[in-house]
Design an enzyme around this catalytic site. Structure first.
Site, PDB file in Angstrom:
ATOM      1  N   ARG A  31       0.178  12.609  -8.634  1.00 19.32           N
ATOM      2  CA  ARG A  31       1.315  13.987  -8.399  1.00 19.32           C
ATOM      3  C   ARG A  31       0.596  14.950  -8.172  1.00 19.32           C
ATOM      4  O   ARG A  31       0.479  16.128  -8.156  1.00 19.32           O
ATOM      5  CB  ARG A  31       2.842  13.712  -8.254  1.00 19.32           C
ATOM      6  CG  ARG A  31       3.027  12.598  -7.659  1.00 19.32           C
ATOM      7  CD  ARG A  31       3.909  12.550  -6.050  1.00 19.32           C
ATOM      8  NE  ARG A  31       4.888  10.865  -5.788  1.00 19.32           N
ATOM      9  CZ  ARG A  31       3.635  10.125  -5.256  1.00 19.32           C
ATOM     10  NH1 ARG A  31       2.368  10.514  -5.573  1.00 19.32           N
ATOM     11  NH2 ARG A  31       4.623   8.658  -5.521  1.00 19.32           N
ATOM     12  N   GLU A 175      15.682  -2.594  -5.706  1.00 22.02           N
ATOM     13  CA  GLU A 175      14.888  -2.220  -4.327  1.00 22.02           C
ATOM     14  C   GLU A 175      13.785  -3.023  -3.815  1.00 22.02           C
ATOM     15  O   GLU A 175      12.890  -3.310  -4.841  1.00 22.02           O
ATOM     16  CB  GLU A 175      13.891  -0.624  -5.271  1.00 22.02           C
ATOM     17  CG  GLU A 175      13.538  -0.249  -4.785  1.00 22.02           C
ATOM     18  CD  GLU A 175      12.770   1.126  -5.548  1.00 22.02           C
ATOM     19  OE1 GLU A 175      13.064   1.369  -6.396  1.00 22.02           O
ATOM     20  OE2 GLU A 175      11.944   1.838  -4.810  1.00 22.02           O
ATOM     21  N   LYS A 217      18.515  -0.365  -3.105  1.00 22.43           N
ATOM     22  CA  LYS A 217      17.379   0.894  -2.767  1.00 22.43           C
ATOM     23  C   LYS A 217      16.423   0.196  -1.811  1.00 22.43           C
ATOM     24  O   LYS A 217      15.394  -0.034  -2.467  1.00 22.43           O
ATOM     25  CB  LYS A 217      17.064   1.489  -4.464  1.00 22.43           C
ATOM     26  CG  LYS A 217      15.734   1.981  -3.764  1.00 22.43           C
ATOM     27  CD  LYS A 217      15.664   3.501  -5.240  1.00 22.43           C
ATOM     28  CE  LYS A 217      15.048   3.882  -4.639  1.00 22.43           C
ATOM     29  NZ  LYS A 217      14.412   4.982  -5.930  1.00 22.43           N
ATOM     30  N   SER A 259      12.470   7.236   0.655  1.00 21.10           N
ATOM     31  CA  SER A 259      11.799   7.495   1.206  1.00 21.10           C
ATOM     32  C   SER A 259      10.686   6.750   1.615  1.00 21.10           C
ATOM     33  O   SER A 259       9.767   7.218   2.249  1.00 21.10           O
ATOM     34  CB  SER A 259      11.333   9.474   0.635  1.00 21.10           C
ATOM     35  OG  SER A 259      10.892   9.346  -0.163  1.00 21.10           O
ATOM     36  N   GLY A 260       9.393   6.799   0.639  1.00 20.05           N
ATOM     37  CA  GLY A 260       8.358   5.774   0.311  1.00 20.05           C
ATOM     38  C   GLY A 260       7.589   6.133   1.626  1.00 20.05           C
ATOM     39  O   GLY A 260       6.871   5.556   2.506  1.00 20.05           O
ATOM     40  N   GLY A 261       7.116   7.482   1.232  1.00 22.53           N
ATOM     41  CA  GLY A 261       5.971   8.310   2.022  1.00 22.53           C
ATOM     42  C   GLY A 261       6.225   8.637   3.263  1.00 22.53           C
ATOM     43  O   GLY A 261       5.172   9.039   4.514  1.00 22.53           O
ATOM     44  N   ARG A 290       9.231  11.385  -3.942  1.00 19.54           N
ATOM     45  CA  ARG A 290       8.708  12.214  -2.857  1.00 19.54           C
ATOM     46  C   ARG A 290       9.167  13.527  -1.482  1.00 19.54           C
ATOM     47  O   ARG A 290       9.177  14.538  -2.307  1.00 19.54           O
ATOM     48  CB  ARG A 290       7.661  12.199  -2.629  1.00 19.54           C
ATOM     49  CG  ARG A 290       6.303  11.460  -2.964  1.00 19.54           C
ATOM     50  CD  ARG A 290       5.558   9.978  -2.184  1.00 19.54           C
ATOM     51  NE  ARG A 290       6.352   8.623  -2.904  1.00 19.54           N
ATOM     52  CZ  ARG A 290       5.701   7.781  -1.736  1.00 19.54           C
ATOM     53  NH1 ARG A 290       4.640   7.892  -1.087  1.00 19.54           N
ATOM     54  NH2 ARG A 290       6.718   6.359  -1.804  1.00 19.54           N
TER      55      ARG A 290
HETATM   56  P1  13P Z   1      10.183   7.680  -2.761  1.00 18.20           P
HETATM   57  O1  13P Z   1      11.184   8.240  -2.603  1.00 18.20           O
HETATM   58  O2  13P Z   1       8.459   8.486  -3.062  1.00 18.20           O
HETATM   59  O3  13P Z   1       9.329   6.689  -2.178  1.00 18.20           O
HETATM   60  O4  13P Z   1      10.120   7.033  -4.264  1.00 18.20           O
HETATM   61  C1  13P Z   1      10.985   6.249  -4.647  1.00 18.20           C
HETATM   62  C2  13P Z   1      10.717   5.207  -5.808  1.00 18.20           C
HETATM   63  O5  13P Z   1      11.852   5.529  -7.137  1.00 18.20           O
HETATM   64  C3  13P Z   1      10.248   4.606  -4.748  1.00 18.20           C
HETATM   65  O6  13P Z   1      10.520   3.173  -6.254  1.00 18.20           O
END
Ligand code: 13P
Length: 340
Positions: A31, A175, A217, A259-261, A290
């Site tokens: 990042r 998650e 999650k 959010s995953g990208g 992100r």
């Molecule tokens: P993102 O929302 O950037 O995918 O990150 C969330 C997260 O904690 C991934 O493990």
């Protein structure tokens, strides 16, 4: 009500969601590379200080997931980060997995590790103020993958982690992330996410998890990022809700998406479209990394004179996602100038 239930509910309180600021050393370096900033301990401290001291962010943010270094670090004024968050009514959380590692005898798939010594680590993190935790398993989609082997091995580990958390008085965020890289269709993402959730809730049940003291999650159900045609916002909302209604028990107090990208505005629009389709059995919220941080990181750029600009950008995204919690978000709201 047990403390675990109360914490889980507080994390998905009306209009609020979670900031995932638990980037591992490797991820935060990536990042920072994007803004040409070296990843030193001091820069990481300054960055997290900027986010966590944002005036008013606590109106929209219920909890923050920290990384091992950050939960032990202080803010620039010397206050330990967990204490700073608590003083604003924000619940400190902690990432406890040790990352996705190659799964033995599997073709390129991974299993998330970190169970060894976890009971002791959780006790220590509880002492440092953590009241919830996160463990992320990942699954890639190809024509053949993920395998049942990968799905069930990760589900078993997620449930072992969840049981240890509940024993320690810590709410486990479970998650399972089906990665959206690739050319797959949204139907394929739906099918794979269904198989993954089915395994996760089977293992959580078998390992005696109190679902009311957990949060899920997950990924949203999307077409692959490289697919020739991508599903629109309403389709994403419909496929995602269809999937979760079949597989996530109503006892789970909340689903907090990663959010995953996705772009930050897509992540907000998708969450909003789902909440607009309510009423739903669970709270539907966010635990974005992100999608909450990207504009703030860019506006800050590692420069002390830009701290306020970074905070404005973060506050704005938190506010937009809060609106998406009730289906009240509209893209026009983005024009409320961040630089006003
Ligand atoms: P993102 O929302 O950037 O995918 O990150 C969330 C997260 O904690 C991934 O493990």
């Amino acid at each position: 009500m047990s403390e675990l239930h109360e914490t889980a509910k507080a994390l998905v309180a009306e209009g609020k969601g979670i900031l995932a600021a638990d980037e591992s050393s490797g991820t935060i370096k990536k990042r920072f590379d994007s803004i040409g900033l070296e990843s030193t301990e001091q820069n990481r401290q300054a960055y997290r200080d900027m986010l966590f001291t944002t005036p008013g962010a606590e109106e929209y943010i219920s909890g923050v997931i920290l990384y091992d270094e950050t939960i032990r670090q202080t803010a620039l004024d010397g206050t330990p980060f967990p204490k700073l968050l608590e003083s604003k009514g924000v619940i400190p959380g902690i990432k406890v997995d040790e990352g996705a590692k190659p799964l033995a005898l599997a073709n390129g798939e991974t299993v998330t590790e970190g169970l060894d010594g976890l009971r002791q680590r959780l006790e220590e993190y509880h002492g440092l103020g953590a009241r919830f935790a996160k463990w992320r398993a990942t699954y890639s989609i190809t024509d053949e993958l993920p395998s049942e082997y990968c799905i069930w091995t990760n589900a078993h580990a997620l449930a072992r982690y969840a049981a240890l958390c509940q024993e320690a008085g810590i709410v486990p965020i479970v998650e399972p992330e089906v990665l959206m890289d690739g050319t797959h269709t949204i139907e394929r993402a739906y099918h794979v996410t269904s198989r993954v959730l089915n395994a996760v809730y089977t293992e959580l049940f078998d390992q005696r998890i109190d679902l009311e003291g957990t949060l899920l999650k997950p990924n949203m159900v999307l077409s692959g990022y490289e697919a020739s045609s991508r599903a629109g916002v309403q389709d994403v909302a419909e496929w995602t809700l269809r999937c979760f209604k079949k597989h996530v028990p109503a006892a789970v107090p909340g689903i907090v998406f990663l959010s995953g990208g996705q772009s930050d505005e897509d992540a907000t629009a998708h969450l909003n479209a789902m909440n607009a389709m309510g009423p739903l059995p669970w709270e539907l919220s966010f635990s974005y990394g992100r999608a909450l941080q990207a504009p703030a990181l860019k506006a800050w750029g590692g420069k002390p004179e830009n701290v306020e600009a970074g905070q404005r950008a973060y506050y704005h995204r938190a506010k937009m996602n809060s609106a998406a919690r009730t289906g009240m978000y509209a893209p026009e709201m983005e024009r409320e100038a961040v630089t006003a």
